[in-house]
Enzyme design. Structure first.
Site, PDB file in Angstrom:
ATOM      1  N   PRO A 209      10.641 -28.799 -13.778  1.00  0.00           N
ATOM      2  CA  PRO A 209       9.358 -28.087 -13.917  1.00  0.00           C
ATOM      3  C   PRO A 209       8.832 -28.032 -15.354  1.00  0.00           C
ATOM      4  CG  PRO A 209      11.158 -26.544 -13.483  1.00  0.00           C
ATOM      5  CD  PRO A 209      11.705 -27.926 -13.265  1.00  0.00           C
ATOM      6  N   ASN A 210       7.521 -28.143 -15.431  1.00  0.00           N
ATOM      7  CA  ASN A 210       6.761 -28.022 -16.686  1.00  0.00           C
ATOM      8  C   ASN A 210       6.938 -29.203 -17.639  1.00  0.00           C
ATOM      9  OD1 ASN A 210       5.491 -25.442 -16.192  1.00  0.00           O
ATOM     10  ND2 ASN A 210       7.546 -24.567 -16.395  1.00  0.00           N
TER      11      ASN A 210
ATOM     12  N   ARG B  93       2.537 -28.675 -24.246  1.00  0.00           N
ATOM     13  CA  ARG B  93       3.392 -27.507 -23.990  1.00  0.00           C
ATOM     14  C   ARG B  93       4.241 -27.209 -25.235  1.00  0.00           C
ATOM     15  NH1 ARG B  93       8.973 -27.392 -20.463  1.00  0.00           N
ATOM     16  NH2 ARG B  93       9.278 -25.148 -20.608  1.00  0.00           N
TER      17      ARG B  93
ATOM     18  N   TYR C  21       8.974 -28.718 -28.038  1.00  0.00           N
ATOM     19  CA  TYR C  21       9.216 -29.893 -27.187  1.00  0.00           C
ATOM     20  C   TYR C  21       8.637 -31.196 -27.737  1.00  0.00           C
ATOM     21  CZ  TYR C  21      10.667 -26.287 -23.932  1.00  0.00           C
ATOM     22  OH  TYR C  21      11.322 -25.221 -23.355  1.00  0.00           O
TER      23      TYR C  21
ATOM     24  N   ASN D  47      16.487 -34.078 -16.535  1.00  0.00           N
ATOM     25  CA  ASN D  47      16.203 -32.856 -17.285  1.00  0.00           C
ATOM     26  C   ASN D  47      15.823 -31.791 -16.261  1.00  0.00           C
ATOM     27  OD1 ASN D  47      15.307 -30.742 -18.835  1.00  0.00           O
ATOM     28  ND2 ASN D  47      14.116 -32.010 -20.245  1.00  0.00           N
TER      29      ASN D  47
ATOM     30  N   ALA E  17      13.828 -25.541 -16.538  1.00  0.00           N
ATOM     31  CA  ALA E  17      14.259 -24.147 -16.327  1.00  0.00           C
ATOM     32  C   ALA E  17      15.286 -24.016 -15.201  1.00  0.00           C
ATOM     33  CB  ALA E  17      13.049 -23.268 -16.057  1.00  0.00           C
TER      34      ALA E  17
ATOM     35  N   GLU F  76      22.688 -35.012 -18.202  1.00  0.00           N
ATOM     36  CA  GLU F  76      21.739 -33.897 -18.335  1.00  0.00           C
ATOM     37  C   GLU F  76      21.080 -34.010 -19.714  1.00  0.00           C
ATOM     38  OE1 GLU F  76      23.836 -30.155 -18.076  1.00  0.00           O
ATOM     39  OE2 GLU F  76      22.158 -29.035 -18.957  1.00  0.00           O
TER      40      GLU F  76
ATOM     41  N   HIS G 181      18.112 -32.429 -22.422  1.00  0.00           N
ATOM     42  CA  HIS G 181      17.143 -31.405 -22.830  1.00  0.00           C
ATOM     43  C   HIS G 181      16.509 -31.842 -24.132  1.00  0.00           C
ATOM     44  CE1 HIS G 181      18.680 -28.731 -19.796  1.00  0.00           C
ATOM     45  NE2 HIS G 181      19.889 -29.040 -20.194  1.00  0.00           N
TER      46      HIS G 181
ATOM     47  N   ARG H  84      18.723 -21.487 -28.688  1.00  0.00           N
ATOM     48  CA  ARG H  84      17.558 -20.730 -28.219  1.00  0.00           C
ATOM     49  C   ARG H  84      18.017 -19.413 -27.566  1.00  0.00           C
ATOM     50  NH1 ARG H  84      13.610 -24.472 -25.011  1.00  0.00           N
ATOM     51  NH2 ARG H  84      12.281 -22.631 -25.358  1.00  0.00           N
TER      52      ARG H  84
END
Ligand code: DQA
Length: 151
Positions: free
Chosen positions: A10-11, A18, A23, A77, A80, A101, A103, A110
């Protein structure tokens, strides 16, 4: 032919505008285009999928093993869903396709709620914090992994 699926959660469809300070400025299309060029050079088939819906991501992963053309590796990825989705974890375990995975940001630098991933312990590897380059490194690692397994 080797086939690698690149899957964005998502996103990630709004990368580019964004929170660029976190990012970066590259869009998902830029990232995908670069990966496709790299995969084509290695004569590896690449497929691309993004969804904002957990159910659609689950259905996509389930579909991969029903497809006549097998998928040998996934670059994912989970965005969330990294921090929340036992359901997606279960699906990746069920389909049993090795995955990395990725990111863009360093999730460990974070908020505390981003420090835990439901995927890291079942992934071949994790790349976090290297921005869009992380996807390219994941593709190289995936190719290396498949070569080492003789796929
Ligand atoms: C992300 C990190 C996640 O914590 C976040 O929810 C995202 C993107 C990353 O690529 O840095 O949406 O997966």
């Amino acid at each position: 032919m080797k086939k690698i699926a690149i899957v964005h959660g998502p996103n990630l469809n709004i990368l580019g505008w964004r929170e660029p300070e976190i990012y970066g400025h590259q869009t998902m299309e830029h990232i995908n285009t670069k990966l496709k060029i790299m995969a084509d050079e290695k004569q590896v088939k690449s497929t691309f999928f993004q969804s904002n819906s957990e159910g659609e991501l689950i259905a996509y992963f389930q579909m991969l093993i029903q497809d006549a053309e097998p998928t040998h590796f996934i670059i994912f990825n989970p965005a969330a869903f990294t921090h929340s989705s036992i359901a997606l974890r279960d699906t990746l375990q069920a389909v049993s396709i090795p995955f990395i995975e990725v990111h863009l940001s360093n999730i460990h630098a974070r908020e505390v709620f981003r420090h835990h991933s439901y995927f890291s312990d079942i992934a071949q590897g994790v790349i976090s914090g290297l921005g869009a380059l992380g996807y390219e490194l994941a593709l190289l690692a995936a190719l290396h992994y498949l070569n080492s397994k003789g796929v």
